[in-house]
Motif scaffolding. Structure first.
Motif, PDB file in Angstrom:
ATOM      1  N   ARG A 192       0.842  -1.186   0.000  1.00 48.98           N
ATOM      2  CA  ARG A 192       0.000   0.000   0.000  1.00 48.98           C
ATOM      3  C   ARG A 192       0.884   1.246   0.000  1.00 48.98           C
ATOM      4  N   ILE A 193       0.448   2.251  -0.737  1.00 51.41           N
ATOM      5  CA  ILE A 193       1.221   3.482  -0.879  1.00 51.41           C
ATOM      6  C   ILE A 193       0.520   4.608  -0.120  1.00 51.41           C
ATOM      7  N   GLY A 194       1.275   5.258   0.762  1.00 53.61           N
ATOM      8  CA  GLY A 194       0.766   6.422   1.470  1.00 53.61           C
ATOM      9  C   GLY A 194      -0.535   6.146   2.213  1.00 53.61           C
ATOM     10  N   ASP A 195      -1.536   7.001   1.984  1.00 51.30           N
ATOM     11  CA  ASP A 195      -2.811   6.901   2.704  1.00 51.30           C
ATOM     12  C   ASP A 195      -3.560   5.599   2.467  1.00 51.30           C
ATOM     13  N   GLU A 196      -3.174   4.845   1.453  1.00 53.61           N
ATOM     14  CA  GLU A 196      -3.824   3.558   1.196  1.00 53.61           C
ATOM     15  C   GLU A 196      -3.703   2.625   2.397  1.00 53.61           C
ATOM     16  N   VAL A 197      -2.686   2.846   3.227  1.00 52.21           N
ATOM     17  CA  VAL A 197      -2.467   1.956   4.364  1.00 52.21           C
ATOM     18  C   VAL A 197      -3.661   1.965   5.319  1.00 52.21           C
ATOM     19  N   SER A 199      -6.651   1.814   4.656  1.00 50.48           N
ATOM     20  CA  SER A 199      -7.696   0.892   4.198  1.00 50.48           C
ATOM     21  C   SER A 199      -7.374  -0.552   4.569  1.00 50.48           C
ATOM     22  N   ASP A 200      -6.205  -0.779   5.155  1.00 55.48           N
ATOM     23  CA  ASP A 200      -5.805  -2.127   5.552  1.00 55.48           C
ATOM     24  C   ASP A 200      -6.583  -2.527   6.810  1.00 55.48           C
ATOM     25  N   PRO A 201      -7.469  -3.516   6.721  1.00 56.54           N
ATOM     26  CA  PRO A 201      -8.253  -3.902   7.905  1.00 56.54           C
ATOM     27  C   PRO A 201      -7.383  -4.407   9.049  1.00 56.54           C
ATOM     28  N   PHE A 202      -6.192  -4.916   8.731  1.00 59.53           N
ATOM     29  CA  PHE A 202      -5.321  -5.446   9.775  1.00 59.53           C
ATOM     30  C   PHE A 202      -4.571  -4.359  10.539  1.00 59.53           C
ATOM     31  N   LEU A 203      -4.833  -3.106  10.183  1.00 60.74           N
ATOM     32  CA  LEU A 203      -4.301  -1.987  10.946  1.00 60.74           C
ATOM     33  C   LEU A 203      -5.255  -1.591  12.077  1.00 60.74           C
ATOM     34  N   LYS A 204      -6.466  -2.146  12.062  1.00 62.63           N
ATOM     35  CA  LYS A 204      -7.408  -1.904  13.149  1.00 62.63           C
ATOM     36  C   LYS A 204      -6.933  -2.643  14.400  1.00 62.63           C
ATOM     37  N   TYR A 228       2.845  10.575  10.363  1.00 65.98           N
ATOM     38  CA  TYR A 228       3.975  11.496  10.196  1.00 65.98           C
ATOM     39  C   TYR A 228       4.820  11.100   8.994  1.00 65.98           C
ATOM     40  N   ASN A 229       5.080   9.806   8.858  1.00 63.54           N
ATOM     41  CA  ASN A 229       5.889   9.341   7.721  1.00 63.54           C
ATOM     42  C   ASN A 229       5.228   9.701   6.391  1.00 63.54           C
ATOM     43  N   ILE A 230       3.912   9.570   6.349  1.00 63.89           N
ATOM     44  CA  ILE A 230       3.180   9.897   5.120  1.00 63.89           C
ATOM     45  C   ILE A 230       3.230  11.396   4.846  1.00 63.89           C
ATOM     46  N   SER A 231       3.177  12.212   5.916  1.00 55.62           N
ATOM     47  CA  SER A 231       3.239  13.669   5.724  1.00 55.62           C
ATOM     48  C   SER A 231       4.593  14.106   5.175  1.00 55.62           C
ATOM     49  N   LYS A 237       5.912   3.335   1.169  1.00 55.80           N
ATOM     50  CA  LYS A 237       5.364   2.004   0.919  1.00 55.80           C
ATOM     51  C   LYS A 237       5.163   1.260   2.238  1.00 55.80           C
ATOM     52  N   PHE A 238       4.010   0.625   2.361  1.00 57.52           N
ATOM     53  CA  PHE A 238       3.687  -0.191   3.527  1.00 57.52           C
ATOM     54  C   PHE A 238       3.476  -1.621   3.046  1.00 57.52           C
ATOM     55  N   ILE A 239       4.457  -2.454   3.335  1.00 58.15           N
ATOM     56  CA  ILE A 239       4.479  -3.814   2.782  1.00 58.15           C
ATOM     57  C   ILE A 239       4.122  -4.855   3.845  1.00 58.15           C
ATOM     58  N   THR A 240       3.282  -5.791   3.455  1.00 61.35           N
ATOM     59  CA  THR A 240       3.004  -6.984   4.249  1.00 61.35           C
ATOM     60  C   THR A 240       3.445  -8.188   3.430  1.00 61.35           C
TER      61      THR A 240
END
Length: 253
Positions: A192-197, A199-204, A228-231, A237-240
């Protein structure tokens, strides 16, 4: 001191994870093994809401599920499935010796406080020539999960909680269980790129024990690090990249 996940609290929302990732290859593997003609009585240790037991109901086997959380078992106990559900500790199995032809555990062994005692109990409870199957992740091998980068001590705690493949193999051998397979059964990858992260349900917080075990303050600190990293770098990139492994072993006759 490690915080234990309160599964009674999150039981009603637990199955949301399977809407996001049903782990079809794990199910395929489980069905294939449980289909053996010699297997009649099956126990799942740490059965939770019964997702995996329900997948086996088409096989016409006698299915038992054990879990420490009454809340999770209440979700599992639905009328359309013929399941024998028991509220008990996986390290103190309340069954006679040689009771089950197959015992399996999927992504739950890290919750058992004494892995060696569980293997001792499981071996005694298995029938001669019975099978034990342990499915789970190994953070010793797979470290590429962005959650480890942004939430303090989550990775270190996972190293303590999750038995590695090597440790699982040693535990099998310690109790005379012959290893038949140790293999990857499912690969989970997402980028996932930037703010897309977000939307990751596993971040809940309630979607996995890693985040559920954090205090609200610790969880919010991790979320702020991500924001902060996204800003600073909107294309972060947020990789799983996680694999689910199977250890399958047999009790020698």
């Amino acid at each position: 001191m490690e915080t234990k996940t309160d599964y009674n609290k999150i039981a009603s929302a637990y199955d949301e994870r399977y809407k996001s990732n049903y782990l079809p290859k794990v199910e395929e593997s489980l069905l294939s093994i449980a289909s053996e003609k010699s297997i009649r009585l099956i126990l799942e240790a740490g059965c939770g809401t019964g997702r995996w037991l329900k997948a086996l109901t088409s096989l016409n086997k006698k299915l038992f599920g054990l879990d420490y959380s009454i809340g999770m078992l209440k979700v599992a106990d639905t009328e359309q499935y013929d399941l024998m559900l028991i509220n008990a500790d996986a390290c103190k199995l309340p069954f006679a010796k040689n009771s089950f032809d197959m015992i399996f555990c999927i992504n739950a062994i890290h919750h058992f406080p004494n892995k060696e005692l569980f293997f001792s109990e499981a071996t005694a409870t298995l029938s001669q020539n019975g099978i034990i199957c342990i499915y789970g992740v190994d953070p010793q091998i797979d470290k590429d999960w962005y959650v480890y980068d942004y939430f303090n001590e989550v990775y270190e705690k996972d190293l303590e909680r999750f038995p590695s493949l090597k440790e699982t193999k040693k535990l099998c051998e310690l109790f005379g269980l012959r290893i038949e397979e140790q293999m990857i059964v499912e690969k989970v990858y997402s980028e996932r790129i930037g703010d897309e992260v977000f939307s990751d349900p596993f971040l809940k917080k309630h979607m996995n024990s890693q985040l559920a075990n954090l205090s609200d303050e610790e969880y919010q600190k991790g979320m702020e690090r991500i924001k902060y990293n996204i800003s600073v770098e909107p294309e972060t990139k947020f990789i799983t990249d996680i694999k689910f492994y199977l250890t399958k072993a047999r009790k020698e006759s």
